[in-house]
Scaffold this motif. Structure first.
Motif, PDB file in Angstrom:
ATOM      1  N   ASP A  11       2.489  10.679 -55.743  1.00 36.07           N
ATOM      2  CA  ASP A  11       2.637  11.243 -57.088  1.00 36.07           C
ATOM      3  C   ASP A  11       3.644  12.404 -57.122  1.00 36.07           C
TER       4      ASP A  11
ATOM      5  N   ARG B 214       7.588  10.733 -56.238  1.00 39.00           N
ATOM      6  CA  ARG B 214       8.221   9.654 -57.009  1.00 39.00           C
ATOM      7  C   ARG B 214       9.393  10.242 -57.797  1.00 39.00           C
TER       8      ARG B 214
ATOM      9  N   LYS C 155      -9.647  18.283 -63.129  1.00 43.47           N
ATOM     10  CA  LYS C 155      -8.869  18.350 -64.380  1.00 43.47           C
ATOM     11  C   LYS C 155      -9.626  17.741 -65.545  1.00 43.47           C
TER      12      LYS C 155
ATOM     13  N   TYR D 168      -2.947   4.961 -67.035  1.00 39.25           N
ATOM     14  CA  TYR D 168      -2.333   4.275 -65.879  1.00 39.25           C
ATOM     15  C   TYR D 168      -3.368   3.399 -65.175  1.00 39.25           C
ATOM     16  N   ARG D 169      -4.593   3.908 -65.108  1.00 35.34           N
ATOM     17  CA  ARG D 169      -5.665   3.132 -64.488  1.00 35.34           C
ATOM     18  C   ARG D 169      -5.929   1.841 -65.280  1.00 35.34           C
TER      19      ARG D 169
ATOM     20  N   SER E 129       2.192   3.800 -61.591  1.00 34.06           N
ATOM     21  CA  SER E 129       2.786   4.956 -62.266  1.00 34.06           C
ATOM     22  C   SER E 129       4.168   5.324 -61.740  1.00 34.06           C
TER      23      SER E 129
ATOM     24  N   ALA F  74      -3.260   2.506 -59.641  1.00 33.37           N
ATOM     25  CA  ALA F  74      -2.684   3.268 -60.756  1.00 33.37           C
ATOM     26  C   ALA F  74      -1.538   4.144 -60.271  1.00 33.37           C
ATOM     27  N   SER F  75      -1.727   4.740 -59.110  1.00 32.07           N
ATOM     28  CA  SER F  75      -0.677   5.587 -58.546  1.00 32.07           C
ATOM     29  C   SER F  75       0.590   4.758 -58.293  1.00 32.07           C
TER      30      SER F  75
ATOM     31  N   GLY G  29      -3.302  15.254 -66.843  1.00 30.64           N
ATOM     32  CA  GLY G  29      -2.591  14.236 -66.070  1.00 30.64           C
ATOM     33  C   GLY G  29      -1.743  14.853 -64.975  1.00 30.64           C
ATOM     34  N   ARG G  30      -0.511  14.338 -64.836  1.00 29.20           N
ATOM     35  CA  ARG G  30       0.394  14.824 -63.796  1.00 29.20           C
ATOM     36  C   ARG G  30       1.671  15.420 -64.389  1.00 29.20           C
ATOM     37  N   ASP G  31       2.052  14.928 -65.571  1.00 24.73           N
ATOM     38  CA  ASP G  31       3.356  15.291 -66.140  1.00 24.73           C
ATOM     39  C   ASP G  31       3.228  15.746 -67.592  1.00 24.73           C
ATOM     40  N   ILE G  32       2.060  16.244 -67.975  1.00 28.69           N
ATOM     41  CA  ILE G  32       1.860  16.617 -69.380  1.00 28.69           C
ATOM     42  C   ILE G  32       2.731  17.832 -69.731  1.00 28.69           C
TER      43      ILE G  32
ATOM     44  N   ARG H 137      -2.212   9.609 -52.107  1.00 25.60           N
ATOM     45  CA  ARG H 137      -1.929   9.534 -53.537  1.00 25.60           C
ATOM     46  C   ARG H 137      -1.105  10.754 -53.992  1.00 25.60           C
TER      47      ARG H 137
ATOM     48  N   THR I  45      -4.927  11.125 -69.378  1.00 28.19           N
ATOM     49  CA  THR I  45      -3.808  10.177 -69.267  1.00 28.19           C
ATOM     50  C   THR I  45      -3.886   9.355 -67.986  1.00 28.19           C
ATOM     51  N   GLY I  46      -4.617   9.850 -66.983  1.00 26.84           N
ATOM     52  CA  GLY I  46      -4.819   9.051 -65.769  1.00 26.84           C
ATOM     53  C   GLY I  46      -5.482   7.724 -66.101  1.00 26.84           C
TER      54      GLY I  46
ATOM     55  N   ARG J 188       5.920   3.893 -67.487  1.00 26.91           N
ATOM     56  CA  ARG J 188       5.716   5.295 -67.899  1.00 26.91           C
ATOM     57  C   ARG J 188       6.224   5.511 -69.320  1.00 26.91           C
TER      58      ARG J 188
END
Ligand code: DC
Length: 215
Positions: free
Chosen positions: A174, A177, A20, A42-43, A92, A88-89, A119-122, A170, A38-39, A98
Motif C-alpha cells: 500500500d 504502489r 481507523k 476495494y474489498r 487497489s 483488496a490490497s 482509508g489510505r488516500d483520503i 500489505r 473506503t477500504g 481506483r
C-alpha cells in the motif's frame, strides 16, 4: 452536535489494523454525520472477483464490478475476512479501478451534512480539501497483537506471526504502489496509537476536530 459546521469533511488515513474504522465510526456518531469506510469499497471489488473466479488482474471485469458497486450495500461482516484484505490490497494497485471508486467516494463526501471517510488516500487524493486530516499509526507488532486478540476472541485461535506478516506485506504494498500510495497528507495530524486506548484516541480526535470547528 454543532449545526454550523456543515459541510465538514474529516479524513482518516493510516496503515492496516490501526483502528481507523473504529475511530471513524465513533466520530460519525458523535457529530451525526455519514461515514464511509473506503477500504470496504476495494474489498467489495476483490470479494466479487474472487466469488466469480476471476483473476485479480482481469482489469475489464474489475472495472465493471467497481462501476456496479452500491456503496450503501457494503457488508462489513462479509468483507472483513482475512483473505479479502490481501486481494483488496492487490486490486487497489489498479489505477483504473481506483479512478472509478474515488469518484464514488467523492460523491459520498459531498453529503450536505458533511462526512467522515477513512482509508489510505483520503487526505491526499480523495478529499484533499478536507477540514480535518488525521493520520493514524501504531507499531506493526502492536497492530498484529490487537488483531490477534480480536481473532482469539472470535474463533478461539489465531496465528500471531502470520497476522504480523500479513500486515507488513500489505503495508509495504500500500505504501509503495505508484498510484495514490499510503502516506500522510502534508497538513495531517499524526496520531500514534501504539500506547493509547481507543477511548483516549477518540477524545484526542474530538478535541482536534472541535478546535478546527471553533476557528
Ligand atoms: O482499510 P482496509 O484494510 O479495509 O483496506 C483494504 C485494502 O484496500 C488496503 O490494503 C488497500 C486498499 N485501500 C486503498 O487502496 N485505498 C483506500 N482509501 C482504502 C483501502
Amino acid at each position: 452536535v454543532k449545526q454550523n459546521i456543515h459541510p465538514f469533511i474529516i479524513a482518516i488515513d493510516g496503515p492496516a489494523a490501526t483502528g481507523k474504522g473504529t475511530l471513524a465510526r465513533a466520530i460519525a456518531k458523535h457529530y451525526d454525520i455519514p461515514h464511509l469506510d473506503t477500504g470496504l469499497t476495494y474489498r467489495a471489488v476483490a470479494h466479487a472477483m474472487l466469488e466469480q473466479g476471476k483473476p485479480l488482474n482481469d482489469l475489464q471485469q474489475a472495472m465493471k464490478i467497481a462501476n456496479d458497486i452500491n456503496f450503501s450495500k457494503l457488508d462489513r461482516s462479509v468483507l472483513s475476512a482475512h483473505h479479502i484484505a490481501e486481494a483488496a490490497s492487490k486490486i487497489s494497485t489498479l489505477p483504473q479501478v481506483r479512478r472509478i471508486l474515488v469518484q464514488k467516494q467523492r460523491d459520498f463526501a459531498t453529503h450536505v451534512k458533511g462526512a467522515v471517510l477513512d482509508g489510505r488516500d483520503i487526505g491526499t487524493v480523495v478529499c484533499p480539501e478536507a477540514s480535518v486530516k488525521i493520520y493514524i499509526t501504531a507499531a506493526s507488532t502492536i497492530r498484529a497483537k490487537r488483531r490477534f486478540d480480536e481473532e482469539v476472541k472470535r474463533c478461539g485461535i489465531a496465528d500471531y506471526q502470520a497476522i504480523l506478516e500479513d500486515i507488513n506485506r500489505r503495508d509495504e504494498r500500500d505504501m509503495t504502489r505508484v498510484d495514490s500510495p499510503l502516506k500522510p497528507a502534508k497538513n495531517a495530524y499524526l496520531l500514534d496509537t501504539s500506547n493509547k486506548s481507543i477511548e483516549i484516541v477518540f477524545l484526542e480526535a474530538v478535541a482536534l476536530i472541535d478546535s478546527v470547528i471553533d476557528d
